[in-house]
Design an enzyme around this catalytic site. Structure first.
Site, PDB file in Angstrom:
ATOM      1  N   HIS A  81     -14.046  67.103  -1.504  1.00  0.00           N
ATOM      2  CA  HIS A  81     -13.558  65.719  -1.589  1.00  0.00           C
ATOM      3  C   HIS A  81     -12.778  65.387  -0.316  1.00  0.00           C
ATOM      4  O   HIS A  81     -12.079  66.250   0.240  1.00  0.00           O
ATOM      5  CB  HIS A  81     -12.672  65.546  -2.825  1.00  0.00           C
ATOM      6  CG  HIS A  81     -12.307  64.116  -3.071  1.00  0.00           C
ATOM      7  ND1 HIS A  81     -11.264  63.500  -2.411  1.00  0.00           N
ATOM      8  CD2 HIS A  81     -12.877  63.174  -3.846  1.00  0.00           C
ATOM      9  CE1 HIS A  81     -11.203  62.231  -2.796  1.00  0.00           C
ATOM     10  NE2 HIS A  81     -12.174  62.011  -3.670  1.00  0.00           N
ATOM     11  N   GLU A 129     -19.556  59.687  -0.542  1.00  0.00           N
ATOM     12  CA  GLU A 129     -18.347  58.866  -0.612  1.00  0.00           C
ATOM     13  C   GLU A 129     -17.903  58.504   0.794  1.00  0.00           C
ATOM     14  O   GLU A 129     -17.159  59.265   1.426  1.00  0.00           O
ATOM     15  CB  GLU A 129     -17.213  59.655  -1.273  1.00  0.00           C
ATOM     16  CG  GLU A 129     -17.435  59.996  -2.712  1.00  0.00           C
ATOM     17  CD  GLU A 129     -16.087  60.144  -3.436  1.00  0.00           C
ATOM     18  OE1 GLU A 129     -15.872  59.431  -4.404  1.00  0.00           O
ATOM     19  OE2 GLU A 129     -15.257  60.956  -2.995  1.00  0.00           O
TER      20      GLU A 129
HETATM   21  P1  PGA Z   1     -11.675  55.389  -6.051  1.00  0.00           P
HETATM   22  O1  PGA Z   1     -11.708  56.960  -5.668  1.00  0.00           O
HETATM   23  O2  PGA Z   1     -12.757  55.176  -7.081  1.00  0.00           O
HETATM   24  O3  PGA Z   1     -10.307  55.178  -6.598  1.00  0.00           O
HETATM   25  O4  PGA Z   1     -11.940  54.641  -4.797  1.00  0.00           O
HETATM   26  C1  PGA Z   1     -12.918  57.622  -5.463  1.00  0.00           C
HETATM   27  C2  PGA Z   1     -12.655  59.035  -5.038  1.00  0.00           C
HETATM   28  O5  PGA Z   1     -11.738  59.289  -4.246  1.00  0.00           O
HETATM   29  O6  PGA Z   1     -13.381  59.963  -5.487  1.00  0.00           O
END
Ligand code: PGA
Length: 264
Positions: free
Chosen positions: A106, A176
């Site tokens: 992450h 992401e």
């Molecule tokens: P968010 O976070 O949905 O609050 O933008 C996503 C993440 O960091 O996995």
């Protein structure tokens, strides 16, 4: 950019929603309450697998309630299983606490020092303990010259450097883009941008493994997912599911996302 067609996943399979609770919930009773509400919602859901990743210290107290299409995951895992590693949680520990999935790489962990090499070791150890890794990748920013594409390619190739093709069926990729995390929901990625990048990711997997199984690797979208943008990201963006941050600790909002995915 990659052509559509051959590399789209195209298969009908259950979508996946991963809820990343981060450190939003600090009280066990509250964790149980939220998880219980999500569980009630999940009893009626057939086409979605949901993986809740609470803080690791709450895994044990939620594990009995994880049934059917509701699973537990860890937000991270250490790359060794046992030894003098103060404060770490190894694969066997998170597994015996109830996790069957684990988020690895992450951006908030990468920002605190997890290099691609560390990520690759964590993925390898997770797989060797039969934990399903949810592998996060994503560029910090986009540039007109397309440098972000080579950044993404290096990140994926290096993160997967210790994974042999026989594990393809066990991998989940969560794309992401860091610039969309924690933003107002209207600033999530546009569906067409996601679709294009997911194809690029599949192309990298296909170059790496030269194996048709890459088509079955789910590519999730993460970054300010909410009920406002989930529908279009699924339909137009063809996301295989989501990695949800903030909205995953609100049973109502999270339930709305689950419902949108179930009906898609
Ligand atoms: P968010 O976070 O949905 O609050 O933008 C996503 C993440 O960091 O996995």
């Amino acid at each position: 950019m990659v052509k559509k067609g051959k590399l789209s996943s195209g298969k009908t399979r259950k979508k996946i929603i991963v809820g990343n609770w981060k450190m939003y919930i600090t009280d066990k009773r509250q964790a149980k309450e939220i998880f219980g509400k999500i569980k009630r919602k999940m009893l009626k859901v057939e086409m979605v697998k949901t993986v809740i990743c609470p803080p690791v210290s709450f895994l044990g107290s939620l594990s009995l309630a994880a049934k059917g299409n509701l699973f537990l995951g860890s937000q991270d895992v250490f790359f060794e299983n046992q030894g003098s590693f103060v404060g770490e949680n190894g694969p066997e520990m998170v597994k015996s606490a109830g996790a069957s999935f684990v988020i690895i790489g992450h951006s908030e962990r990468r920002a605190r020092g997890d290099s691609d090499e560390v990520v690759s070791r964590k993925i390898a150890v997770a797989l060797s303990f039969d934990l399903t890794p949810v592998i996060c990748v994503g560029e910090k920013e986009r540039d007109d010259a397309g440098k972000y594409l080579s950044f993404l390619e290096t990140q994926i190739r290096e993160s997967l450097s210790k994974v042999s093709g026989r594990f393809l069926g066990k991998l989940i990729i969560a794309y992401e883009p860091v610039w969309t995390i924690g933003r107002p929901f209207k600033d999530a990625m546009k569906p067409a941008e996601f679709e294009e990048t997911a194809l690029f990711i599949r192309k990298i997997l296909s170059d790496l493994y030269k194996n048709e199984d890459v088509l079955s690797v789910p590519v999730l979208y993460g970054g300010s997912v909410s009920s406002i943008n989930a529908g279009e990201l699924l339909k137009e963006g063809k996301a295989d599911g989501f990695l949800v941050g903030r909205e995953s600790v609100s049973p109502t909002h999270f339930g709305e996302i689950v419902e949108i995915v179930e009906k898609s």
